[in-house]
Design a protein around this motif. Sequence first.
Motif, short mmCIF file in Angstrom:
data_model
loop_
_atom_site.label_atom_id
_atom_site.label_comp_id
_atom_site.label_asym_id
_atom_site.label_seq_id
_atom_site.Cartn_x
_atom_site.Cartn_y
_atom_site.Cartn_z
N ARG A 158 0.82 -1.22 0.00
CA ARG A 158 0.00 0.00 0.00
C ARG A 158 0.85 1.27 0.00
NH1 ARG A 158 -2.21 -1.35 5.96
NH2 ARG A 158 -0.24 -1.08 7.00
N ASP A 159 2.10 1.16 0.40
CA ASP A 159 2.95 2.35 0.45
C ASP A 159 3.70 2.55 -0.87
OD1 ASP A 159 2.26 3.14 2.99
OD2 ASP A 159 3.84 1.97 3.96
N PHE A 202 21.02 -5.58 11.04
CA PHE A 202 21.98 -6.47 11.67
C PHE A 202 21.47 -7.90 11.54
CE2 PHE A 202 24.20 -7.61 15.91
CZ PHE A 202 25.30 -8.06 15.21
N THR A 219 -0.99 0.29 -3.39
CA THR A 219 -2.13 -0.59 -3.67
C THR A 219 -2.46 -1.35 -2.39
OG1 THR A 219 -1.31 -0.82 -5.94
CG2 THR A 219 -2.93 -2.43 -5.19
N CYS A 275 2.16 -10.90 4.03
CA CYS A 275 3.23 -10.53 4.97
C CYS A 275 2.99 -9.09 5.41
CB CYS A 275 4.60 -10.63 4.28
SG CYS A 275 4.87 -12.17 3.37
N PRO A 276 2.00 -8.85 6.27
CA PRO A 276 1.53 -7.49 6.51
C PRO A 276 2.24 -6.76 7.64
CG PRO A 276 0.09 -9.03 7.62
CD PRO A 276 1.18 -9.85 6.99
N GLY A 277 3.29 -7.37 8.21
CA GLY A 277 4.04 -6.67 9.26
C GLY A 277 3.15 -6.26 10.41
N MET A 324 15.24 4.34 18.54
CA MET A 324 16.50 4.20 17.80
C MET A 324 17.18 5.56 17.67
SD MET A 324 16.62 0.94 16.73
CE MET A 324 17.54 0.81 15.20
N TYR A 382 7.45 -3.40 15.47
CA TYR A 382 7.31 -4.72 14.83
C TYR A 382 6.24 -5.53 15.58
CZ TYR A 382 10.72 -6.52 18.38
OH TYR A 382 11.38 -6.86 19.52
N THR A 418 13.16 -10.30 14.54
CA THR A 418 14.33 -10.96 13.96
C THR A 418 14.19 -11.14 12.43
OG1 THR A 418 13.33 -13.12 14.43
CG2 THR A 418 14.86 -12.25 16.07
C1 LIG Z 1 13.78 -0.55 15.37
C2 LIG Z 1 13.89 -1.97 14.89
C3 LIG Z 1 15.11 -2.62 14.93
C4 LIG Z 1 15.22 -3.93 14.48
N1 LIG Z 1 16.44 -4.52 14.37
C5 LIG Z 1 16.56 -5.72 13.77
C6 LIG Z 1 17.82 -6.27 13.51
O1 LIG Z 1 18.85 -5.66 13.74
N2 LIG Z 1 17.89 -7.53 13.01
C7 LIG Z 1 16.78 -8.22 12.68
O2 LIG Z 1 16.88 -9.35 12.24
N3 LIG Z 1 15.55 -7.68 12.83
C8 LIG Z 1 15.42 -6.46 13.37
N4 LIG Z 1 14.20 -5.91 13.54
C9 LIG Z 1 13.03 -6.68 13.12
C10 LIG Z 1 12.81 -6.60 11.62
O3 LIG Z 1 13.01 -5.28 11.16
C11 LIG Z 1 11.38 -7.07 11.33
O4 LIG Z 1 11.21 -8.39 11.84
C12 LIG Z 1 11.10 -7.09 9.83
O5 LIG Z 1 11.47 -5.87 9.23
C13 LIG Z 1 9.63 -7.36 9.57
O6 LIG Z 1 9.45 -7.31 8.18
P1 LIG Z 1 8.02 -7.28 7.56
O7 LIG Z 1 8.18 -7.42 6.10
O8 LIG Z 1 7.14 -8.27 8.27
O9 LIG Z 1 7.41 -5.87 7.99
P2 LIG Z 1 7.46 -4.40 7.35
O10 LIG Z 1 8.83 -4.01 6.99
O11 LIG Z 1 6.75 -3.54 8.35
O12 LIG Z 1 6.63 -4.51 6.02
C14 LIG Z 1 5.25 -4.82 5.98
C15 LIG Z 1 4.68 -4.22 4.71
O13 LIG Z 1 3.35 -4.69 4.53
C16 LIG Z 1 2.60 -3.64 3.96
N5 LIG Z 1 1.18 -3.93 4.18
C17 LIG Z 1 0.59 -4.27 5.36
N6 LIG Z 1 -0.72 -4.48 5.17
C18 LIG Z 1 -0.98 -4.27 3.86
C19 LIG Z 1 -2.15 -4.32 3.07
N7 LIG Z 1 -3.35 -4.65 3.57
N8 LIG Z 1 -2.05 -4.03 1.74
C20 LIG Z 1 -0.85 -3.71 1.18
N9 LIG Z 1 0.29 -3.63 1.90
C21 LIG Z 1 0.23 -3.91 3.22
C22 LIG Z 1 3.11 -2.40 4.66
O14 LIG Z 1 2.82 -1.23 3.89
C23 LIG Z 1 4.59 -2.70 4.77
O15 LIG Z 1 5.34 -2.14 3.69
C24 LIG Z 1 14.06 -4.60 14.02
C25 LIG Z 1 12.82 -3.96 14.00
C26 LIG Z 1 12.73 -2.65 14.42
C27 LIG Z 1 11.40 -1.96 14.35
#
Ligand SMILES: Cc1cc2nc3c(=O)[nH]c(=O)nc-3n(C[C@H](O)[C@H](O)[C@H](O)COP(=O)(O)OP(=O)(O)OC[C@H]3O[C@@H](n4cnc5c(N)ncnc54)[C@H](O)[C@@H]3O)c2cc1C
Length: 380
Positions: free
Chosen positions: A36-37, A50, A168, A193-195, A218, A327, A352
């Motif tokens: 969506r972004d 890391f 989208t 994978c909606p984070g 941070m 997260y 992680t």
């Molecule tokens: C400050 C911080 C430090 C961290 N440090 C580490 C580290 O050093 N090492 C490590 O291994 N991990 C680290 N992590 C954890 C790691 O960053 C996360 O586990 C990982 O980034 C999660 O990825 P993701 O794809 O699930 O989430 P995100 O990166 O949040 O991406 C999810 C995406 O889904 C999209 N989305 C959600 N719902 C919808 C929808 N309905 N329609 C369309 N798009 C949608 C969002 O727009 C977003 O772009 C850290 C996290 C944070 C916050």
Amino acid sequence: MTSEPYDLAVTGAGIVGLAHALAGLRQGLRVVVIDRDARAAGASVRNFGFVTVTGQQEGLVWRRAMRSRDVWALIAPEAGINVHQRGLLMVARRPAAMDVLADFAAGPMGRDCQLLDQAALRAVAPMLDPGLLGALRSPHELRVESRDAIPQLTAWLQSQGVTFLSRTAVRAVEPGAVHTATGAVRARHIVVCPGTDLVSLFPEVMARRGVTLCKLHMLRLADPGVRFPAPLMSDLGLVRYLGYQGPRLGALEAQLRAEQAEHLAHCIHLIVVQHADGSLVVGDSHSYDPTPDPFQPRAIDDLMLDEFRLVTGQRDPEVIERWVGIYPSGPDVAFTETVADGVRLALVTSGTGASTAFAIGEETMADFLGHEPPPHAQGV
Ligand SMILES: Cc1cc2nc3c(=O)[nH]c(=O)nc-3n(C[C@H](O)[C@H](O)[C@H](O)COP(=O)(O)OP(=O)(O)OC[C@H]3O[C@@H](n4cnc5c(N)ncnc54)[C@H](O)[C@@H]3O)c2cc1C
């Protein structure tokens, strides 16, 4: 909106979604990623970059981290991603921390690690505080600058034929189709994978699995004028990372409760990573709430800086940037669940994802295609 059928549709262009896209591409699938972004702005670009192996929970998580580290190492040169640092120095400020490190070094996950006494640590890292008692030196880790690496990985996947639909929003998913705000995308296999979005898609799964959100503080510090030999962590990290559990961890925990209660109250541990320009990313704190507040109280940042000073001996760090990251967090370290025929929900619920997502993507793809689990996941 395209009605062209894909083999694999991924919702979410964070590292978990990109990892699934890569695994699909490697299997020769036609892949679309929907977000969506306009560009990645979630946890995947707010983290330390890391890729941590040592300290991960023993068993599958540790093996996923090893495998994901290998994938990062392979993909980085192809995608033009710089690896800025390698390894880890887990330094000890207390004898009890040295005990925990010694136990870890003697165990199976410590096999390729080195236990450094005070003199050896000074030889490796003379810029650190001279009061440090020693360190565990791990060779496994690598560190990328996520705010560069995630867009680079996205662009590289695109150059390899992956389609990206940005801006989208996915509103609903059913077997064979992803319904977006602008139409349906058809695909045989679908991964969501909606984070941090715990309420739009499959909220009942998120609720059943007890998923909430974790907010982290941070900091970026100006170049201190020295180059650290590896990313740094300290005593506080030993009680947060599950891989250090052992018979002598309790004594360290008790001492930390007595001496750094405020740090523990905010779930602070120290990670220091360094960019090519010398600047440092330093964190982090953890607070848990399904709707985290957006604020970043300075008092918590100051606690992180205290630990930074005690470890690095840098007396006057200059903060040049502050941000919060969020997260998903829950009792599982991560999960992939079949939510409908040909549809998987994949979430890393432990902070992680940079360290394990590539391996998780390979597992999901093997499952979709009816292959044996990848070697790191066999016997599970
Ligand atoms: C400050 C911080 C430090 C961290 N440090 C580490 C580290 O050093 N090492 C490590 O291994 N991990 C680290 N992590 C954890 C790691 O960053 C996360 O586990 C990982 O980034 C999660 O990825 P993701 O794809 O699930 O989430 P995100 O990166 O949040 O991406 C999810 C995406 O889904 C999209 N989305 C959600 N719902 C919808 C929808 N309905 N329609 C369309 N798009 C949608 C969002 O727009 C977003 O772009 C850290 C996290 C944070 C916050």
